[in-house]
Every structure is written in C-alpha cells, then in structure tokens.
Design a protein around this motif. Structure first.
Motif, PDB file in Angstrom:
ATOM      1  N   LEU A  62     -36.568   4.425  15.773  1.00 56.11           N
ATOM      2  CA  LEU A  62     -35.912   5.220  14.739  1.00 56.11           C
ATOM      3  C   LEU A  62     -36.932   5.837  13.782  1.00 56.11           C
ATOM      4  N   VAL A  63     -37.962   5.081  13.444  1.00 60.78           N
ATOM      5  CA  VAL A  63     -38.989   5.622  12.545  1.00 60.78           C
ATOM      6  C   VAL A  63     -39.702   6.801  13.209  1.00 60.78           C
ATOM      7  N   LYS A  64     -39.986   6.662  14.505  1.00 66.07           N
ATOM      8  CA  LYS A  64     -40.654   7.754  15.216  1.00 66.07           C
ATOM      9  C   LYS A  64     -39.773   8.998  15.245  1.00 66.07           C
ATOM     10  N   ARG A  65     -38.490   8.825  15.502  1.00 68.55           N
ATOM     11  CA  ARG A  65     -37.591   9.980  15.532  1.00 68.55           C
ATOM     12  C   ARG A  65     -37.463  10.599  14.149  1.00 68.55           C
ATOM     13  N   PHE A  66     -37.486   9.766  13.119  1.00 67.77           N
ATOM     14  CA  PHE A  66     -37.425  10.286  11.753  1.00 67.77           C
ATOM     15  C   PHE A  66     -38.636  11.167  11.455  1.00 67.77           C
ATOM     16  N   ARG A  67     -39.790  10.709  11.909  1.00 74.25           N
ATOM     17  CA  ARG A  67     -40.989  11.528  11.699  1.00 74.25           C
ATOM     18  C   ARG A  67     -40.829  12.904  12.343  1.00 74.25           C
ATOM     19  N   GLU A  68     -40.355  12.935  13.586  1.00 75.02           N
ATOM     20  CA  GLU A  68     -40.225  14.205  14.307  1.00 75.02           C
ATOM     21  C   GLU A  68     -39.210  15.120  13.636  1.00 75.02           C
ATOM     22  N   GLU A  69     -38.042  14.567  13.309  1.00 72.77           N
ATOM     23  CA  GLU A  69     -37.009  15.395  12.679  1.00 72.77           C
ATOM     24  C   GLU A  69     -37.448  15.852  11.281  1.00 72.77           C
ATOM     25  N   ARG A  70     -38.175  14.994  10.596  1.00 70.25           N
ATOM     26  CA  ARG A  70     -38.660  15.344   9.259  1.00 70.25           C
ATOM     27  C   ARG A  70     -39.640  16.513   9.331  1.00 70.25           C
ATOM     28  N   ALA A  71     -40.576  16.452  10.274  1.00 71.04           N
ATOM     29  CA  ALA A  71     -41.553  17.546  10.402  1.00 71.04           C
ATOM     30  C   ALA A  71     -40.859  18.857  10.758  1.00 71.04           C
ATOM     31  N   ALA A  72     -39.892  18.796  11.684  1.00 68.80           N
ATOM     32  CA  ALA A  72     -39.191  20.020  12.086  1.00 68.80           C
ATOM     33  C   ALA A  72     -38.385  20.595  10.932  1.00 68.80           C
ATOM     34  N   LEU A  73     -37.709  19.748  10.167  1.00 74.96           N
ATOM     35  CA  LEU A  73     -36.879  20.253   9.081  1.00 74.96           C
ATOM     36  C   LEU A  73     -37.744  20.803   7.935  1.00 74.96           C
ATOM     37  N   LEU A  74     -38.875  20.154   7.647  1.00 73.84           N
ATOM     38  CA  LEU A  74     -39.754  20.669   6.595  1.00 73.84           C
ATOM     39  C   LEU A  74     -40.314  22.041   6.972  1.00 73.84           C
ATOM     40  N   ALA A  75     -40.655  22.203   8.264  1.00 71.53           N
ATOM     41  CA  ALA A  75     -41.145  23.513   8.711  1.00 71.53           C
ATOM     42  C   ALA A  75     -40.056  24.567   8.577  1.00 71.53           C
ATOM     43  N   HIS A  76     -38.836  24.199   8.885  1.00 70.69           N
ATOM     44  CA  HIS A  76     -37.714  25.135   8.767  1.00 70.69           C
ATOM     45  C   HIS A  76     -37.458  25.489   7.307  1.00 70.69           C
TER      46      HIS A  76
END
Length: 759
Positions: free
Chosen positions: A181-195
């Motif tokens: 879950l932490v790994k997925r949070f990192r990925e979704e967080r990076a994508a949303l911040l870029a957006h």
C-alpha cells in the motif's frame, strides 16, 4: 509395537485405544474397521480451534486421512507422550523431540515474554495470552500495521492511505497498511502531484474557471444545435422555412398550454443566421431562454467581452477551453488520492519510509509467529487428539454412563425421566427422514437458552418407558455438557415402541383411539341431525296450513295426511331409536347370561393372545433392530458399523432415578383430609334425593320393559307365576304353547320340566 485389543460395546466390536502409543497403531488399521469415516465440525464438544486445525481442506468436515495426518504430525514432535495420554493442555518442554527444536525455541521466547516463573512447561492459556498480547501490540507477522499501533505522527498518514485504497486486514482483524500500500501511495502521489502542476495552464479563467466551464457545458446542446442550423441555412436557404412550425400545428395547439409549450420547444433558440452569428437580442422565449440569457450575461460577456453577439468561432474556442478544464478536473477526481490532494505536498518521503520500515519489521516476525501457531497446534493435539480418536475410530464413551461422548449435547429431563443422549440437529426435516426409516423412538427438542443465546435443536432417543406419554408441545429442562440449564420443548416425535409391553398393548390403544374417534364423530353427527330434525319439525308446525272445513255429507273421505311430520315425528323417531337400543341391550344380556365365568375368561384370553402375540413378536423384532447409527448419520456422520441399541444400553440412555436411599414414602393422601375440612364449608351441587330415585326408577322401568317377555316366560316356566297370570301377561300364546301347559291329546308326553332353582 503396541498390541491392539478389540472390545465389544453393546454388540459393536471396537478397537480399544487407551493411550497415544496405541493410537499411533490404531490409525493404521483399515478404514473399514473404524466406527466413523467422517464427521461434521458442528456439534462436537471440544475446542473450536482444534477442529479448525484438524480440518486441513477447510470443508468443515473431518475425515480419516486428516486424523491420520494429525496423529503422525504429533507423534513426530513428542518423544514423551504422557501428556497426550492424560489429555493435558500443559506442554512439558522436555517432552519435545529433536524434530520440534524450533517449537522449543518459540516456547522459550513466549515464556520469557511473559516472565513465567516456570520455564520448563508452557500451558495453552499462557500461549494464547502471549499471542493476544503480541496481536494487541500490532505484531502479527503479516506486515499489516494498524494505525493504533503506530507512532502518533504517522497515524494520520496511515489513515489516509487506508481510506484511499481497498482495505486490507491483519490477523487481528484490524485494517492497516503494508509495504504494498505504501508503494502504491508513492506512485499515485507522484502522478497526482504532476497533474496538479499543470492546473494553471488549463484554468485560464482564474479561480472561477471550473464553475464557468460547467456553465458552458450546460448550454452546449442548445448552442451546438443553433450553429448547426446556421450551417444548414447557409448551405440551403430554403431550409429556413422548414425550421418554422406549420400553420396547422400552431392552430391545433391553440388553447392547450401543454401543446403550445411542446411546439415552442421545437423551434430554434433564435432565427438561424447563414453567417453563423447569434444575436442575443433575437433569442426566442422558448424553454431555454432563461438559461441562455443568464449564460449571456454571466459567462459569455465577461469571458469574450462582446455582449451583443456570439459567433460560431468564438463559441468553439469557448467550448474547447471548458472541455479542457472539465477533463483536467475529471482526471484529478479519478485519482485514489483526490480526497487528500491538497495535503499531498506536505507528505514527506521520510514518513513513507518510516511506514515501510515498521511493516517490514512486523513481516520479519512471521517465522517466529508461525512457529508459535504451530506450538498452539501441538498443545491442542496433545489435549484433544486421543479423546477425539475415541469418538471417531471407536466410540466407547457412547456406551459408558460415567463418560460423555464428544457428539453429545447434554441431558434432557422430561416426563419424569432422564434422557442422557442427545445430538445436535441442524436440519430436522432431513434428520427425521433418515431416522424415520429405523425402529427407534426419537424426540426432536428445541432448546431455549435463558441467557438470550440462539436456540438450537437436538434429537433424543427414547429407549424405555412409554412413548405414548410424549407428544409435541411437552416441555422439560435441558442441561448441556457444561451443566447450563435451558428450557426445552418437544417439536416432533418419531413414534416407535420402546418396550415389549408397549408393543403388545399398542394395538388395543389404537383400537381404543379408533373407537373413541368414531363414537365422538357419531355423537357429533347425531347431535347435528337431532338439531336439524328439531328445526325442521318446528318449521313444519309453524307453517302448517289451518284445518280444512268439514266435508259435505256423502262426500268421500279425504286421504289421510302423512304421519310423522312436526314434533310428533321427531318424538316417534326418538322412541323407536330408544326401543331399538333397549332391544340390543336385552339381546346382549341374554347372550352373556348363557356364558359361564370360565367361558368369559377363556374368550378374553384367546382374544388377547390373538392380538398381542403378533404385535409382541413384531415389537420384539423392532426392538432388536434399534440402531443409534441413524441418529448420528442424520447429523452428518459417516459411519461404518451399526451401533445396536441393546437392552442394557437402552437402560443407560433413558433412566428413571429411584428415590434417595434414606427417603420414606408416606402413603396417607393429604388431599382427602383437605377435602374433609372443606366439605362443611362449601355448598354441594348434586341432584336431590327425589331426582335420584326418579331417575333410578325410570332406568329400571326401561330395562324391565325391554326384557319383559323373556323374564315372564322364565317365571312361567318355573311356575313362579300362576297360570292365569301367565295367560294375562302373554295373551298371544295359545294355551298349548304356554310354558307349563299340558300337551295336546295324542301327542307324545313332553319332557319333564327342569327342576326349580334352589331357594
């Protein structure tokens, strides 16, 4: 190698398993010699965790191979099996074999954790206490960390991650986060911040861009339709006429507001312009007028700077920007982290690294905690395995009154008897369909616990007493194997004879029940017929025509009216029926009078033998074929052998305890004394003396009238009455036929009369 001994229990041959060493040999005998082949997990009175560990395939049933595997696993880890022989839930560490060295280390760890004073033995209670303590501390070995076990600074982040993604729970049943879950949070967080970083390039209308884009999207169908109509008129000018309403349509809608509104909605929002320009002042006042006018004033004019008109080109640019804004917002909202999008920038990688570190630390405990789980398995097997085998491979406890079999639910007290055997029933219809094929009387009893716990149903075999005393709705008390008292009520009875005497007398009881039902039916029918006759007679009497005028002289007499109508007919019919009943009674008395006491006893004995002998033989055969296996098979057991219910076993299952040894029975009926004291105070409601005498005389007269002829003939035969009295009482007999008259001349002399009875 232990020598196996087979013993007989109630006609069933079973292998004796006194200790664990014998059990290791008993599991090797062919499965055809086992009493049971499979059993359900429901209704077994032992630790539920033990049953769950035994059920290797998770089908909620325990089979032969699963028991064999459990015995082999336990035997390989115990070198000293005294604890298993005693069924102890305390494991001596010295009893562990070399194969169980990892279990020894886990046991020592648990004892150190608990600061146990004795480090040489571990109990099941200590094991479960340590397991609970570890789980409460968040150490489950699965890498899933609940927020309550995290440091305060990490709890909000963990709760945000749990809320954003599908929930995962640890062994304690708590939702938490793991490395995945932490790994997925990192990925979704990076994508949303870029957006989120591209927001300013899209939101060109300032802070109100999203609201303005929604307004543009809302009027898009109206404006898109209008500009398409403009292109159509530009390409084909005569099409403008087709976009207007026909005259007949307008005339047909006049006077109908609904029809007029519908017709107006079919018009364009404004006259189509071939140049593709919408002049706001030329808007028709149709259904979309208010929406378009608000769009004109609040959106189009501020964004375009032109409050007079809207060109096709300007509209397309406006619409494209609005769609870009809405698309950007939709992508943001589709992110699992959109709810915390505003705070994502404040989440540091250090916090995420701390969460991953805690999860990996918990995951590193998995081997140790798995060994502790295996340690619990060993302690449970030591406690229950031998006892379970003695209720599966063999079933001696089912026949021994001082022991309880694991499938027993408790004891039923009902109708003055104690029923010591009962099994759980989950489907009464299926269970009754199977036990109904046997010859054992079965009670189905609903148990109602007094602590508001869920009720359940048990099947109870009745093996002595009388089954006729038991019926649906009869209440009693049920004591489960823990001694807990509950109310009980009979819900169904599979009725079979439970003793030889009952089977012999059951035909008479059935005959009596049949006669009683028929008499009651005839009485009810006769009462209805009598009421109908009275009603009919009353109606005929009330509605009868007035008497006819006297016929003139010389006229022929009228035909006689039919008899039997009205009350007179009813009374006449009742008299005839009463006379017939009296004649029948007289005939019976005459026939019985000719029989001696020996004849009556002989006839009764022959009748009893004719009826009771076949019934007794059939009952004896049924009692010999009683089988307890059907009772268990109905509950889901798969059995090899029949568990025959012998007479001795029957007395153990259904018992009627005697009075205490030092008890004394006082035969004085205290109710009689109480009646004597109250008779002087209460008014009796009985018939008067005159009424009793009158009723007695009436009965004697009716009986005497029915037997008057045979009694008079008997009195005349023995000259107890004079000849003149006999001729007067029997006028229909000629003198020669009168008893005691002389024979006619020329006839052979009559036989001498019988001597008069001794006085």
């Amino acid at each position: 190698m232990a020598q196996l001994v087979y013993r007989r229990y109630g006609g069933s041959l079973q292998v004796d398993i006194p200790d664990f060493n014998t059990l290791t040999e008993a599991v090797r005998i062919p499965a055809t010699q086992w009493i049971a082949l499979a059993c359900p997990m429901e209704g077994i009175a032992c630790d539920p965790r033990f049953l769950a560990l035994m059920d290797a395939d998770g089908n909620h049933r325990i089979r032969v191979e699963e028991l064999r595997a459990a015995v082999d696993w336990t035997a390989a880890r115990l070198q000293d099996r005294k604890g298993a022989d005693a069924g102890s839930d305390v494991l001596e560490l010295s009893a562990l074999s070399e194969t169980a060295s990892n279990l020894r280390g886990a046991a020592e760890l648990v004892l150190r954790t608990l600061n146990a004073p004795d480090a040489t033995r571990l109990s099941l209670e200590q094991l479960r206490t340590s397991d609970k303590a570890l789980r409460d501390a968040g150490k489950n070995g699965d890498g899933i960390i609940a927020p309550v076990t995290l440091p305060e600074r990490l709890r909000p982040l963990a709760q945000s991650i749990i809320a954003a993604f599908p929930q995962v729970t640890n062994r304690a049943g708590l939702a938490g986060v793991d490395v995945g879950l932490v790994k997925r949070f990192r990925e979704e967080r990076a994508a949303l911040l870029a957006h989120l970083g591209g927001r300013d390039a899209v939101f060109t209308w300032g802070t109100a861009s999203l609201e303005q884009a929604k307004r543009v999207h809302d009027v898009a169908p109206l404006l898109e339709g209008y500009f398409v109509q403009c292109r159509l008129v530009a390409a084909q000018p005569e099409a403008a006429a087709s976009l207007r309403l026909r005259a007949d349509r307008v005339e047909g809608a006049l006077g109908d507001l609904g029809a007029m509104g519908k017709a107006a909605n079919e018009l364009p929002i404004a006259p189509p312009d071939p140049s593709g320009v919408l002049v706001w002042a030329r808007l028709y006042r149709g259904a979309g007028y208010e929406k378009l006018e608000a769009f004109h004033q609040e959106v189009a004019t501020p964004l375009l700077g032109d409050g007079v008109k809207l060109t096709d080109t300007a509209w397309r640019e406006l619409s494209a920007k609005a769609e870009a804004i809405l698309g950007w917002q939709a992508k943001r909202d589709a992110s699992p982290l959109h709810a915390v999008a505003d705070t994502l920038a404040t989440v540091s990688d250090e916090e995420l690294d701390a969460l991953e570190s805690v999860s990996r630390e918990d995951l590193s405990l998995k081997p140790t905690l798995d060994v502790i789980a295996e340690l619990e398995r060993l302690v449970l097997y030591q406690r229950w395995l031998l006892q379970f085998a003695n209720n599966f491979i063999s079933m001696p406890n089912l026949y021994l009154p001082k022991r309880r079999a694991l499938m027993e639910k408790g004891t039923l007290i009902l109708g003055g008897r104690k029923y010591t055997l009962s099994v759980l029933v989950t489907d009464r219809a299926a269970h009754a369909a199977l036990t109904g094929q046997g010859t054992t009387c079965i009670l189905y009893v609903k148990v109602l616990p007094r602590d508001a716990a869920e009720s359940y149903e048990v099947a109870v075999p009745v093996t002595s007493g009388r089954s006729t005393e038991l019926g649906v709705g009869k209440r009693g008390v049920f004591y489960d194997v823990d001694g807990k008292e509950s109310d009980a009520i009979v819900t169904q009875v599979i009725r079979q004879p439970v003793s030889l005497w009952e089977s012999m007398t059951m035909p008479f009881m059935r005959i009596g029940a049949f006669i009683t039902s028929k008499v009651e039916g005839l009485a009810a029918s006769g009462e209805k017929d009598f009421d109908a006759s009275l009603e009919s007679g009353y109606k005929q009497t009330v509605t009868a025509p007035p008497p006819a005028a006297p016929a003139p002289a010389g006229a022929a007499p009228a035909a006689a009216a039919p008899a039997g109508g009205g009350i007179a007919g009813v009374l006449a019919a009742g008299g005839i029926a009463f006379a017939a009943l009296g004649s029948s009674l007289a005939f019976i008395l005459t026939q019985v009078k000719s029989l001696t006491l020996v004849d009556v006893i002989t006839a009764a004995t022959i009748l009893a033998i004719v009826v009771m002998a076949p019934a007794g033989l059939l009952g004896w055969l049924k009692l010999r074929r009683r089988n307890l296996a059907l009772l268990l098979e109905g509950s889901g057991w798969a059995l090899n052998d029949r568990l025959m219910l012998t007479r001795g076993v029957a007395t153990l299952i259904t018992r009627k305890p005697r009075l205490p040894k030092n008890a004394r029975v006082d035969h004085v009926d205290l109710v009689r004394g109480a009646l004597r004291h109250t008779q002087g105070d209460d008014e009796t409601e009985t018939m008067s003396l005159g009424a009793r005498i009158g009723l007695t005389l009436l009965i004697l007269f009716v009986l005497g009238w029915q037997v008057r002829v045979p009694v008079t003939e008997w009195l005349c035969t023995y000259h107890w009455l004079s000849e003149d009295a006999c001729r007067m009482l029997l006028p229909k007999l000629v003198p020669s036929e009168l008893p005691g008259a002389p024979a006619p001349s020329g006839a052979a002399p009559a036989a001498a009369p019988a001597p008069a009875p001794a006085k």
